[in-house]
Design an enzyme around this catalytic site. Structure first.
Site, PDB file in Angstrom:
ATOM      1  N   GLY A 231      20.458  78.859  71.693  1.00 13.23           N
ATOM      2  CA  GLY A 231      20.899  80.086  71.040  1.00 13.23           C
ATOM      3  C   GLY A 231      20.848  79.948  69.530  1.00 13.23           C
ATOM      4  O   GLY A 231      20.144  79.106  68.983  1.00 13.23           O
ATOM      5  N   ILE A 232      21.668  80.757  68.900  1.00 10.04           N
ATOM      6  CA  ILE A 232      21.635  80.835  67.444  1.00 10.04           C
ATOM      7  C   ILE A 232      22.868  80.115  66.886  1.00 10.04           C
ATOM      8  O   ILE A 232      23.853  79.957  67.586  1.00 10.04           O
ATOM      9  CB  ILE A 232      21.642  82.331  67.059  1.00 10.04           C
ATOM     10  CG1 ILE A 232      21.257  82.546  65.624  1.00 10.04           C
ATOM     11  CG2 ILE A 232      22.977  82.992  67.363  1.00 10.04           C
ATOM     12  CD1 ILE A 232      20.995  84.014  65.333  1.00 10.04           C
ATOM     13  N   GLY A 233      22.805  79.659  65.639  1.00  8.84           N
ATOM     14  CA  GLY A 233      24.018  79.142  64.996  1.00  8.84           C
ATOM     15  C   GLY A 233      23.969  77.658  64.705  1.00  8.84           C
ATOM     16  O   GLY A 233      22.968  76.981  64.932  1.00  8.84           O
ATOM     17  N   ALA A 234      25.086  77.160  64.192  1.00 12.02           N
ATOM     18  CA  ALA A 234      25.156  75.787  63.694  1.00 12.02           C
ATOM     19  C   ALA A 234      24.953  74.766  64.814  1.00 12.02           C
ATOM     20  O   ALA A 234      24.322  73.725  64.604  1.00 12.02           O
ATOM     21  CB  ALA A 234      26.503  75.556  63.017  1.00 12.02           C
ATOM     22  N   ILE A 235      25.476  75.050  66.018  1.00 19.17           N
ATOM     23  CA  ILE A 235      25.410  74.038  67.075  1.00 19.17           C
ATOM     24  C   ILE A 235      23.982  73.856  67.609  1.00 19.17           C
ATOM     25  O   ILE A 235      23.491  72.723  67.674  1.00 19.17           O
ATOM     26  CB  ILE A 235      26.453  74.339  68.169  1.00 19.17           C
ATOM     27  CG1 ILE A 235      27.838  74.041  67.566  1.00 19.17           C
ATOM     28  CG2 ILE A 235      26.214  73.531  69.428  1.00 19.17           C
ATOM     29  CD1 ILE A 235      29.001  74.425  68.411  1.00 19.17           C
TER      30      ILE A 235
ATOM     31  N   GLU B 174      15.094  82.517  74.631  1.00 18.90           N
ATOM     32  CA  GLU B 174      15.277  83.927  74.303  1.00 18.90           C
ATOM     33  C   GLU B 174      14.977  84.152  72.820  1.00 18.90           C
ATOM     34  O   GLU B 174      14.373  85.134  72.422  1.00 18.90           O
ATOM     35  CB  GLU B 174      16.730  84.247  74.617  1.00 18.90           C
ATOM     36  CG  GLU B 174      17.283  85.492  74.072  1.00 18.90           C
ATOM     37  CD  GLU B 174      18.782  85.516  74.376  1.00 18.90           C
ATOM     38  OE1 GLU B 174      19.184  85.078  75.464  1.00 18.90           O
ATOM     39  OE2 GLU B 174      19.536  85.970  73.514  1.00 18.90           O
TER      40      GLU B 174
ATOM     41  N   GLY C  41      21.780  86.160  76.648  1.00 19.82           N
ATOM     42  CA  GLY C  41      20.994  85.466  77.666  1.00 19.82           C
ATOM     43  C   GLY C  41      21.705  84.268  78.262  1.00 19.82           C
ATOM     44  O   GLY C  41      21.102  83.479  78.992  1.00 19.82           O
TER      45      GLY C  41
END
Ligand code: COA
Length: 419
Positions: free
Chosen positions: A203-207, A226, A324
């Site tokens: 997915g999106i983001g820092a992690i 996705e 997703g």
């Protein structure tokens, strides 16, 4: 024609679709919002968009109502104040809605200029834009020479466009979130679960960024996702992502949208490596499961001691959406040698709140159910809950909770007779 003219297709009571992510047609939205007070009961639906969402302004109450399939930063306040709606749905199933019970009247989108055969590319966002363009009664498109011409199932013939507005501006960008020490530790544990030759969704983001940054010594990774951002470009350039071992669409990097910086948009432009696909295809768990060694990496806001994952709300306050997550958790679980991972910080609010909790707060959405969940990762380690009973889950989750909360979590589990 001019944007002001093109948006005259919008009338009272109609459902308007707005193109996603960095392909948001901001000029059309400005023209629409300039006269929005003249409308009554227009519904604006969308996935996630970058930039402003002026149709959620308080003064447009009664004129325009937003309906979010996913709540982003620009629509969160309106949803949380009850001035806009949220429709919980799996991303893989939105196309089905748009084809049946939620038909689109007017789609506002942004595309690349037509090629010599008359095909425009949907560029950085194919996701649910493809089905909207295929099914809407009226399609109004901004044609932007700065929209990358992406490959895959990304094309729409110019004859499908009801009206065209020419624009020429850079796409909105999303800077990478910095990787702090906690994210780095989480990324390290995630990387420990990834094997050479695996196929990844993130997915999106820092992690997710931190997980990608920890994978630089892996070999022959593939991508079936996705969305992706700049971190994937780094790994392609380093030769870590080759897609050579994929068992579905070998050699291709499959995604439904991209969101990041200009560097990313240049990377996907006219690049046959990139296969853009609609979300009803790429997110379909049966398609995801064709990838041997499929690893899905998603995040969450809270996890309870039985393994229920909340990713879309903070208590009853809607925060984001299902997106997703469940599509890929289920796809990865069904894939040969697949590993669905939910990775989250052990705490929120400067360490004062544990995100591993005895029970989800009242009103929380269960995004990934306790029967679907497999791996949970925090900065303190990784726990595989699949096949574990509730007693074993409690032990495994307490062991990766922040140390200052472990005693009270165990006491809460005992009080509930789980252990
Ligand atoms: N209680 C109270 N506040 C909490 C909390 C909790 N249990 N958990 C998080 N928060 C707060 C954080 O402190 C943060 O606040 P801040 O912005 O003031 O710092 C905010 O909520 C967001 O948390 P954070 O962990 O930074 O979120 P994120 O940006 O990493 O996103 C999800 C995490 C879960 C919201 C996001 O991954 C998501 O929307 N997932 C669902 C959809 C999905 O997985 N899609 C698949 C791939 S796109």
């Amino acid at each position: 024609m001019k944007a002001e003219e093109a948006i005259l297709a919008i009338r009272d009571g109609l459902r308007v679709f707005v193109g996603s992510g960095a392909a948001v047609p901001l000029g059309l939205l400005d023209a629409f919002c300039a006269r929005a007070k003249q409308y009554k009961d227009v519904e604006v639906c969308q996935l996630l968009t970058l930039g402003p969402a002026p149709y959620t302004a308080r003064e447009l109450d009664g004129h325009v109502r937003h309906n979010a399939f996913f709540v982003g930063a620009n629509t969160r306040e309106a949803v949380q104040e009850g001035r806009a709606d949220f429709t919980p749905v799996f991303l893989s199933e939105i196309a089905g809605l748009l084809r049946t019970t939620m038909p689109i009247d007017v789609a506002l989108v942004q595309v690349s200029p037509p090629d010599k055969h008359g095909f425009c590319s949907l560029g950085v966002s194919v996701d649910i834009v493809k089905v909207a363009v295929e099914t809407a009664r009226v399609v109004v498109a901004e044609i932007n020479p700065q929209m990358p011409r992406t490959h895959g199932d990304a094309f729409v013939h110019v004859s499908r466009l009801s009206s065209i507005v020419e624009v020429d501006h850079p796409l909105p960008e999303l800077a990478a979130e910095p990787i702090d020490e906690t994210a780095r530790a989480i990324g390290g544990h995630v990387a420990g679960l990834v094997r050479d030759g695996d196929t990844l969704q993130m997915g999106i983001g820092a992690i997710p960024n931190a997980a990608l940054a920890a994978l630089t010594n892996h070999k022959d990774l593939g991508i079936h996702t996705e969305m992706f951002s700049d971190g994937v470009v780094d790994l392609v350039e380093k030769g870590v992502i080759t897609n050579a071992k994929k068992t579905h669409r070998r050699g291709k990097l499959v995604t439904t949208f991209v969101m990041g910086t200009k560097r990313l948009y240049d990377f996907v432009d006219d690049n046959p490596l990139i296969e853009m696909r609609p979300s009803h295809y790429a997110n379909d768990p049966a398609i995801v499961a064709k990838n041997r060694g499929m690893v899905s990496i998603n995040s969450a806001l809270a996890v309870d001691l039985t393994g229920q994952v909340c990713a879309d709300s903070i208590g009853s306050r809607i925060y984001s959406g299902v997106g997703g997550q469940v599509d890929f958790v289920r796809g990865a679980a069904k894939a040969e040698n697949g590993r669905p991972i939910i990775a989250l910080r052990a705490t929120a609010k400067n360490g004062t709140i544990s995100r591993i909790v005895p029970e989800l707060a009242a009103g929380s959405g269960v995004t990934t159910s306790r029967a679907d969940v497999h791996w949970i990762v925090t900065e303190y380690g990784a726990a595989n809950l699949h096949g574990k009973n509730v007693r074993q889950r409690v032990e495994a989750l307490v062991a990766i909770a922040a140390p200052q909360f472990r005693d009270e979590l165990m006491a809460a589990a005992k009080a509930r007779r789980w252990i």
